[in-house]
Design an enzyme around this catalytic site. Structure first.
Site, mmCIF file in Angstrom:
data_model
loop_
_atom_site.group_PDB
_atom_site.id
_atom_site.type_symbol
_atom_site.label_atom_id
_atom_site.label_comp_id
_atom_site.label_asym_id
_atom_site.label_seq_id
_atom_site.Cartn_x
_atom_site.Cartn_y
_atom_site.Cartn_z
ATOM 1 N N GLY A 174 14.571 31.783 74.295
ATOM 2 C CA GLY A 174 14.206 32.362 73.016
ATOM 3 C C GLY A 174 13.078 31.613 72.345
ATOM 4 N N GLY A 190 7.646 27.265 68.815
ATOM 5 C CA GLY A 190 7.596 27.207 70.271
ATOM 6 C C GLY A 190 8.426 28.326 70.874
ATOM 7 N N GLN A 191 8.365 28.396 72.192
ATOM 8 C CA GLN A 191 9.085 29.450 72.887
ATOM 9 C C GLN A 191 9.502 28.953 74.259
ATOM 10 O OE1 GLN A 191 7.053 33.173 72.947
ATOM 11 N NE2 GLN A 191 8.685 34.264 74.028
ATOM 12 N N GLY A 192 10.655 29.405 74.713
ATOM 13 C CA GLY A 192 11.150 29.046 76.029
ATOM 14 C C GLY A 192 11.927 30.189 76.630
ATOM 15 N N GLY A 193 12.571 29.912 77.754
ATOM 16 C CA GLY A 193 13.278 30.952 78.475
ATOM 17 C C GLY A 193 14.447 31.532 77.711
ATOM 18 N N LYS A 216 16.398 27.924 66.494
ATOM 19 C CA LYS A 216 16.193 28.513 67.820
ATOM 20 C C LYS A 216 16.945 29.829 67.891
ATOM 21 C CE LYS A 216 18.063 26.504 71.454
ATOM 22 N NZ LYS A 216 18.231 25.564 72.577
ATOM 23 N N ASP A 254 19.459 17.841 81.809
ATOM 24 C CA ASP A 254 18.060 18.287 81.727
ATOM 25 C C ASP A 254 17.214 17.300 80.925
ATOM 26 O OD1 ASP A 254 16.168 20.095 82.614
ATOM 27 O OD2 ASP A 254 16.261 21.301 80.794
ATOM 28 N N VAL A 302 11.563 29.449 68.770
ATOM 29 C CA VAL A 302 11.976 28.494 67.741
ATOM 30 C C VAL A 302 11.063 28.656 66.527
ATOM 31 C CG1 VAL A 302 12.359 26.062 67.186
ATOM 32 C CG2 VAL A 302 12.770 26.904 69.507
#
Length: 433
Positions: A148, A143-146, A164, A258, A150
């Site tokens: 970085g 996966g990917q997020g703001g 991550k 969060d 994973v």
């Protein structure tokens, strides 16, 4: 009479011989002592037979018996004392030393077990070359997020992990420090475990236990119903217990800030685990209120007081609000703000409250009704009106009959519905499978 004098003379000679025996007794070994003792006893018995032959039933005979018995007792005492010094004393010392060694070994083993446990509990620091090897050169992206991307990795022993990688341009160390400090030593069934980390200059990584089922998000928003109502209630309870542990079970109070479906991961048995502590903060448990500078999170889940202090003080009740919004989405199987829904259902919390208060939701499942009622308690506008997570757990463990409808949150009118764009104020990286 002459015979008796001869016997007495013989007796005296015998005693002289015995004294010589005793003088050398201490110099002999234990086996020799026993042999010599038998010889002396034999001499005593021979002397008694001699006296008995010539003076049977005379005063001299009984005097000799008393004398020989006394001397024999003294000799046995002396022999026993010598044996005690030669055998029993060393044996006692050895026994004492063995006991002391056993106690010392137990103490050392206890310390070693404690230290090994501490090493096992603490996250491991990996070199960047190790991270490269564990991920097989970042072969499988999860996966990917703001913050970085994973990747999936495998540790020795075929232990699967999720790594991550933090984006260097955004990795000023704050998110890295937040995660390592907050969950580095936490072990709870409903909190994802931090296995290790890497920090070499600007290259930073966080190594987590691998959650094969991915995030809760893809299940509750799926067109097909993924869980039974009982299983959904069980998942909600697990999340609530994890949050309650963060609030009350640690030395320092941990506020997540969060809580949302995207940050709830599921293991192979669909046990929920709270993840992504990049926004988490550590506070003393006796300090319930936090500064406005702590206000960050995701639109749609962030508590009103995180935006403006006019709604109240930031505290652990801010996580309660986020959990309530999550609970509504779990119960309804849809996002709280859905631009594709009809106007009356665009803001789902408002629609749910209207249905519950008008008793129009007759055909819904009892667990669904309970989840909605608990969620409405959690999303009260004022933090003081919301229950603590321990109270939320009690409500989820009871039946719907024991719950009362909460007051109407004043934002439930359509005019208070937030915009349909649920963009993220501080996006958190997460992985799914």
């Amino acid at each position: 009479m002459e015979l008796c004098l001869q016997e007495l003379s013989f007796f005296c000679n015998v005693e002289i011989i015995k004294k010589k025996y005793l003088s050398h007794l201490e110099k002999m070994s234990s086996s020799n002592i026993l042999n010599q003792t038998s010889a002396i006893v034999g001499i005593d018995m021979h002397f008694l037979r001699c006296v008995n032959d010539h003076s049977y039933q005379t005063k001299l005979f009984w005097a000799a018996v008393v004398m020989v018995s006394t001397i024999s007792i003294v000799k046995f005492i002396i022999v026993f004392a010598i044996l005690s010094r030669l055998v029993f004393a060393p044996l006692s010392v050895l026994t004492f030393l063995a006991y002391k060694y056993w106690l010392t070994k137990i103490s050392v083993d206890a310390v070693e077990r404690f230290l090994q446990m501490q090493l096992a509990l603490a996250p491991t620091r990996y070199a960047y070359t190790d991270i490269t090897a564990i991920t097989s050169h970042f072969k499988e992206k999860l996966g990917q997020g703001g913050y970085g991307s994973v990747y999936k990795g495998v540790l020795p022993g075929d232990v699967h992990v999720a790594i991550k990688m933090l984006v260097s341009s955004m990795s000023n160390g704050e998110e890295f420090i937040s995660e390592v400090s907050s969950i580095g030593r936490i072990h709870h069934v409903n909190v994802v475990r931090l296995v290790g980390f890497c920090s070499e200059e600007m290259r930073r990584a966080l190594v987590y236990e691998y959650m094969p089922r991915g995030s809760l998000e893809k299940y509750i928003f799926s067109p097909e119903k993924s869980f039974s109502w009982d299983k959904l209630n069980q998942i909600a309870l697990g999340i609530a217990r994890g949050i309650d542990y963060l609030h009350r079970g640690c030395d320092m109070q941990i506020l997540h800030f969060d809580i949302k479906p995207h940050n709830i991961l599921l293991d192979s048995d669909f046990t929920p685990k709270i993840a992504d502590f990049g926004l988490a903060k550590l506070y003393p448990r006796d300090n319930s209120f936090l500064p406005v500078s702590a206000a960050r999170g995701t639109v749609g889940y962030i508590a009103p007081e995180m935006v403006s202090r006019s709604f109240g003080a930031i505290s652990s009740k801010s996580d309660v609000y986020s959990f309530g919004m999550l609970l509504l989405e779990m119960a309804g199987g849809r996002r709280n703000v859905d631009p594709q829904a009809s106007r009356s259902q665009t803001y789902y919390p408002s629609w749910v409250y209207n249905q519950m208060s008008r008793q129009e939701a007759v055909g819904i499942h009892q667990v669904e009704r309970k989840l909605c009622v608990v969620a409405l308690w959690c999303i009260q506008m004022k933090p003081d009106d919301r229950p603590a997570m321990s109270e939320v757990i009690d409500m989820l463990e009871t039946g719907i009959d024991g719950l009362e409808m909460p007051p109407e949150p004043f934002f439930c009118g359509d005019e208070f519905a937030p915009a349909a764009d649920s963009s993220v104020l501080s996006e958190i990286p997460i992985y799914t499978s």
